[in-house]
Design a protein around this motif. Structure first.
Motif, short mmCIF file in Angstrom:
data_model
loop_
_atom_site.label_atom_id
_atom_site.label_comp_id
_atom_site.label_asym_id
_atom_site.label_seq_id
_atom_site.Cartn_x
_atom_site.Cartn_y
_atom_site.Cartn_z
N LEU A 74 0.83 -1.21 0.00
CA LEU A 74 0.00 0.00 0.00
C LEU A 74 0.87 1.26 0.00
O LEU A 74 0.57 2.23 -0.70
N LEU A 75 1.94 1.24 0.78
CA LEU A 75 2.86 2.38 0.81
C LEU A 75 3.53 2.56 -0.55
O LEU A 75 3.70 3.68 -1.03
N ARG A 76 3.92 1.45 -1.19
CA ARG A 76 4.55 1.51 -2.50
C ARG A 76 3.59 2.08 -3.55
O ARG A 76 4.01 2.73 -4.51
N LEU A 77 2.30 1.85 -3.37
CA LEU A 77 1.31 2.38 -4.30
C LEU A 77 1.05 3.87 -4.09
O LEU A 77 0.29 4.49 -4.82
N GLY A 78 1.67 4.43 -3.05
CA GLY A 78 1.55 5.87 -2.82
C GLY A 78 0.59 6.25 -1.70
O GLY A 78 0.39 7.44 -1.44
N PHE A 79 0.00 5.25 -1.06
CA PHE A 79 -0.90 5.56 0.05
C PHE A 79 -0.09 5.85 1.30
O PHE A 79 0.99 5.29 1.49
N LYS A 80 -0.61 6.74 2.12
CA LYS A 80 0.03 7.04 3.40
C LYS A 80 -0.68 6.26 4.49
O LYS A 80 -1.90 6.11 4.46
N LYS A 81 0.10 5.80 5.44
CA LYS A 81 -0.46 5.05 6.56
C LYS A 81 -1.41 5.96 7.35
O LYS A 81 -1.11 7.13 7.55
N PRO A 82 -2.55 5.44 7.78
CA PRO A 82 -3.50 6.28 8.53
C PRO A 82 -2.87 6.83 9.81
O PRO A 82 -2.01 6.20 10.42
N THR A 83 -3.31 8.01 10.19
CA THR A 83 -2.78 8.65 11.40
C THR A 83 -3.60 8.30 12.63
O THR A 83 -3.22 8.64 13.74
N VAL A 84 -4.74 7.63 12.43
CA VAL A 84 -5.57 7.17 13.55
C VAL A 84 -5.84 5.68 13.35
O VAL A 84 -5.68 5.15 12.25
N LYS A 85 -6.26 5.02 14.42
CA LYS A 85 -6.60 3.61 14.33
C LYS A 85 -8.06 3.46 13.91
O LYS A 85 -8.89 4.29 14.22
N ALA A 86 -8.34 2.37 13.24
CA ALA A 86 -9.71 2.09 12.83
C ALA A 86 -10.55 1.83 14.07
O ALA A 86 -10.07 1.25 15.04
N PRO A 87 -11.80 2.27 14.06
CA PRO A 87 -12.65 2.01 15.21
C PRO A 87 -12.96 0.52 15.29
O PRO A 87 -12.90 -0.21 14.32
N GLY A 88 -13.27 0.07 16.48
CA GLY A 88 -13.59 -1.33 16.70
C GLY A 88 -13.62 -1.61 18.18
O GLY A 88 -13.67 -0.70 19.00
N ARG A 89 -13.55 -2.88 18.51
CA ARG A 89 -13.54 -3.26 19.91
C ARG A 89 -12.24 -2.82 20.55
O ARG A 89 -11.18 -2.93 19.96
N PRO A 90 -12.29 -2.34 21.79
CA PRO A 90 -11.06 -1.99 22.49
C PRO A 90 -10.20 -3.22 22.70
O PRO A 90 -10.71 -4.34 22.77
N ALA A 91 -8.91 -3.03 22.78
CA ALA A 91 -7.98 -4.14 22.99
C ALA A 91 -8.34 -4.90 24.26
O ALA A 91 -8.67 -4.31 25.28
N GLY A 92 -8.29 -6.21 24.17
CA GLY A 92 -8.55 -7.03 25.34
C GLY A 92 -10.02 -7.22 25.65
O GLY A 92 -10.37 -7.77 26.69
N SER A 93 -10.92 -6.80 24.77
CA SER A 93 -12.34 -6.94 25.07
C SER A 93 -12.94 -8.10 24.29
O SER A 93 -14.10 -8.08 23.94
N GLY A 94 -12.14 -9.11 24.04
CA GLY A 94 -12.62 -10.27 23.29
C GLY A 94 -13.73 -10.99 24.00
O GLY A 94 -14.13 -10.65 25.11
#
Length: 128
Positions: free
Chosen positions: A66-86
């Motif tokens: 994705l970086l090679r294709l010219g995309f920049k890594k997101p500056t925020v994390k994707a929303p979802g379940r908080p870590a450890g809340s499995g």
């Protein structure tokens, strides 16, 4: 010019100056509102990008591709379940033993422990 006429002239001038200042305050409030709306739009766009980036990784794209294709890594994390809340049971609840058939009396130890005395209702406090 009488006192009343001078006072009226001063008040009229003060009102004129105040009106000009109030117009600027209204304009400033509008600019501030537009800025806040733009900030919310940027936050939303960043969250959307992070979500799509995560979907791209799950679809088989690597981060380096994705970086090679010219995309920049997101500056925020994707929303979802908080870590450890499995959905697994927590380690804490699995580590607590079930009560024994003897109740609290079976757990009592020490010089005051006796099978003839009933267990106290308060843990750690011997019965009398």
């Amino acid at each position: 010019m009488s006192y009343e006429e001078e006072l009226a002239a001063v008040q009229a001038e003060a009102q004129r100056l105040l009106n000009g200042r109030l117009e600027i305050v209204a304009e400033l409030k509008g600019a501030e509102s537009a800025e806040r709306e733009a900030e919310l739009a940027v936050q939303s766009a960043r969250t959307t990008k992070a979500t799509v980036w995560a979907r791209a990784l799950k679809a088989g794209w690597s981060e380096s591709e994705l970086l090679r294709l010219g995309f920049k890594k997101p500056t925020v994390k994707a929303p979802g379940r908080p870590a450890g809340s499995g959905t697994k049971k927590s380690k804490k609840s699995a580590a607590i033993p079930a009560p024994s058939a003897g109740g609290d009396a079976a757990l009592r130890t020490g010089p005051h422990a006796s099978s003839s005395q009933p267990a106290s209702d308060t843990p750690g406090v011997p019965s009398v």
